[in-house]
Design a protein around this motif. Sequence first.
Motif, PDB file in Angstrom:
ATOM      1  N   ILE A  36       4.006 -10.611   4.205  1.00  0.00           N
ATOM      2  CA  ILE A  36       4.071  -9.267   3.565  1.00  0.00           C
ATOM      3  C   ILE A  36       5.392  -9.025   3.068  1.00  0.00           C
ATOM      4  O   ILE A  36       6.534  -9.155   3.490  1.00  0.00           O
ATOM      5  CB  ILE A  36       3.838  -8.450   4.772  1.00  0.00           C
ATOM      6  N   ILE A  37       5.414  -8.708   1.750  1.00  0.00           N
ATOM      7  CA  ILE A  37       6.522  -8.549   0.776  1.00  0.00           C
ATOM      8  C   ILE A  37       6.632  -6.992   0.335  1.00  0.00           C
ATOM      9  O   ILE A  37       5.831  -6.646  -0.231  1.00  0.00           O
ATOM     10  CB  ILE A  37       6.709  -9.616  -0.424  1.00  0.00           C
ATOM     11  N   SER A  38       7.773  -6.336   0.703  1.00  0.00           N
ATOM     12  CA  SER A  38       7.938  -4.953   0.398  1.00  0.00           C
ATOM     13  C   SER A  38       8.833  -4.786  -0.819  1.00  0.00           C
ATOM     14  O   SER A  38       9.860  -5.552  -0.643  1.00  0.00           O
ATOM     15  CB  SER A  38       8.550  -4.170   1.543  1.00  0.00           C
ATOM     16  N   ILE A  39       8.079  -4.306  -1.779  1.00  0.00           N
ATOM     17  CA  ILE A  39       8.854  -4.334  -3.061  1.00  0.00           C
ATOM     18  C   ILE A  39       8.914  -2.994  -3.713  1.00  0.00           C
ATOM     19  O   ILE A  39       8.122  -2.184  -3.359  1.00  0.00           O
ATOM     20  CB  ILE A  39       8.316  -5.252  -3.974  1.00  0.00           C
ATOM     21  N   THR A  70       7.721   2.207   4.844  1.00  0.00           N
ATOM     22  CA  THR A  70       7.139   2.266   6.175  1.00  0.00           C
ATOM     23  C   THR A  70       5.618   2.432   5.841  1.00  0.00           C
ATOM     24  O   THR A  70       4.832   1.806   6.674  1.00  0.00           O
ATOM     25  CB  THR A  70       7.691   3.543   6.981  1.00  0.00           C
ATOM     26  N   LYS A  71       5.319   3.289   5.127  1.00  0.00           N
ATOM     27  CA  LYS A  71       4.006   3.416   4.717  1.00  0.00           C
ATOM     28  C   LYS A  71       3.283   2.164   3.970  1.00  0.00           C
ATOM     29  O   LYS A  71       2.237   1.884   4.263  1.00  0.00           O
ATOM     30  CB  LYS A  71       3.744   4.756   3.825  1.00  0.00           C
ATOM     31  N   ALA A  72       4.094   1.700   3.012  1.00  0.00           N
ATOM     32  CA  ALA A  72       3.340   0.628   2.223  1.00  0.00           C
ATOM     33  C   ALA A  72       3.510  -0.562   3.440  1.00  0.00           C
ATOM     34  O   ALA A  72       2.515  -1.414   2.895  1.00  0.00           O
ATOM     35  CB  ALA A  72       4.505   0.138   1.091  1.00  0.00           C
ATOM     36  N   VAL A  73       4.157  -1.027   4.111  1.00  0.00           N
ATOM     37  CA  VAL A  73       4.071  -1.977   5.051  1.00  0.00           C
ATOM     38  C   VAL A  73       2.913  -1.800   5.788  1.00  0.00           C
ATOM     39  O   VAL A  73       2.221  -2.754   6.468  1.00  0.00           O
ATOM     40  CB  VAL A  73       5.491  -2.384   5.928  1.00  0.00           C
ATOM     41  N   TYR A  85       5.255   0.720  11.923  1.00  0.00           N
ATOM     42  CA  TYR A  85       6.380   1.587  11.425  1.00  0.00           C
ATOM     43  C   TYR A  85       5.923   2.894  11.601  1.00  0.00           C
ATOM     44  O   TYR A  85       4.947   3.232  11.493  1.00  0.00           O
ATOM     45  CB  TYR A  85       6.874   1.134  10.214  1.00  0.00           C
ATOM     46  N   ASN A  86       7.197   3.626  11.969  1.00  0.00           N
ATOM     47  CA  ASN A  86       6.847   4.976  12.278  1.00  0.00           C
ATOM     48  C   ASN A  86       7.203   5.855  10.935  1.00  0.00           C
ATOM     49  O   ASN A  86       8.380   5.838  10.376  1.00  0.00           O
ATOM     50  CB  ASN A  86       7.939   5.670  12.970  1.00  0.00           C
ATOM     51  N   GLU A  87       6.119   6.291  10.135  1.00  0.00           N
ATOM     52  CA  GLU A  87       6.158   6.883   8.995  1.00  0.00           C
ATOM     53  C   GLU A  87       6.661   8.328   8.831  1.00  0.00           C
ATOM     54  O   GLU A  87       7.015   8.953   7.939  1.00  0.00           O
ATOM     55  CB  GLU A  87       4.762   6.854   8.629  1.00  0.00           C
ATOM     56  N   ASP A  88       7.309   8.784  10.199  1.00  0.00           N
ATOM     57  CA  ASP A  88       7.883  10.031  10.398  1.00  0.00           C
ATOM     58  C   ASP A  88       9.343   9.779  10.080  1.00  0.00           C
ATOM     59  O   ASP A  88      10.147  10.913   9.825  1.00  0.00           O
ATOM     60  CB  ASP A  88       7.529  10.604  11.668  1.00  0.00           C
ATOM     61  N   LEU A  89       9.844   8.527   9.767  1.00  0.00           N
ATOM     62  CA  LEU A  89      11.342   8.510   9.414  1.00  0.00           C
ATOM     63  C   LEU A  89      11.313   8.531   7.997  1.00  0.00           C
ATOM     64  O   LEU A  89      10.918   7.844   7.176  1.00  0.00           O
ATOM     65  CB  LEU A  89      11.691   7.045  10.032  1.00  0.00           C
ATOM     66  N   PRO A  90      11.930   9.683   7.503  1.00  0.00           N
ATOM     67  CA  PRO A  90      12.141  10.050   6.214  1.00  0.00           C
ATOM     68  C   PRO A  90      13.075   9.222   5.262  1.00  0.00           C
ATOM     69  O   PRO A  90      12.882   9.063   3.928  1.00  0.00           O
ATOM     70  CB  PRO A  90      12.562  11.538   5.985  1.00  0.00           C
TER      71      PRO A  90
END
Length: 284
Positions: free
Chosen positions: A11-14, A75-78, A201-206
């Motif tokens: 998984i590559i986050s870009i 976080t959402k993307a991953v 991942y916790n998507e609540d982290l902004p």
Amino acid sequence: MSHSTLKASVIISIYQDVEALHAILYALSRQIEQRFEVIIAEDCECKAVREYLAQHTFPFAINHLTQEDKGFRKTKAVNRAVAAAKTEYLMFLDGDCLPHSQYVAEHLNQRENNRVCTGRRVHLGPTMSRWFRKKPSLIKLIENRLVYTLLGLPLVFDHTKNYEIGFRSTTLHKRQAKKYLTIVGCNWSVSRADMLKINGYNEDLPGVGGEDDDLGWRFNGKGIHEKSVKFVIPVYHLHHVERRADVSTNLQIIKQNTAQKRYYCKNGVDKYLSETHEKLKSNA
């Protein structure tokens, strides 16, 4: 390649950087273990990335996931990529890090149940990073121990950091293997089942920063502990201006969750699992 023969999902986050993505995919094409899929977790909808992928072919399957650009939402993307993964073992790369040719093979070799394999990166300086972006085949040179040693002084003068990480060495690894090594998003791996135990991942982290540390303490709370793979699985980080923001906000949220022992985050992967299942059913 059928799903049954795949061994891992990389998984590559870009975010928009086509040049760096090209270098990463080149490095992945050199892997000695080729039984993996690539999931590009894009934190926007970049036309240049889409066009680049349409114009090139690779020796592995690529699943390109995009989302609307609403600020930093890695976080959402991953998490969406984790839900879409077709294999039971996940490897994570940042979109500015080139993997060593042993990256996939060694992460698979080092994997254990209830363990998170945590590696580190060589921070290349600005000049070397520009060369790698233009000619990613240069990675062949720095993977060579002799050449890498001879390049030591130029790399240092180019402000390379963590130069020693580039020496793959079982001896160096054994000397520090028992030392605690936190997760960094550019180089780590875990089983999909273990990732789902904490809901990803916790998507609540902004903001930017702390999201990997948040994973670490929640993994530990579920009995899933870090395993250092430092000095056996290096990646090479391309220089760029730091983009950290809202770290203090993230850390405050993490502090509150830690005090309440919230190991399974409420806003995580699970909501995408049902979406992926429904999509598979509709395509059947």
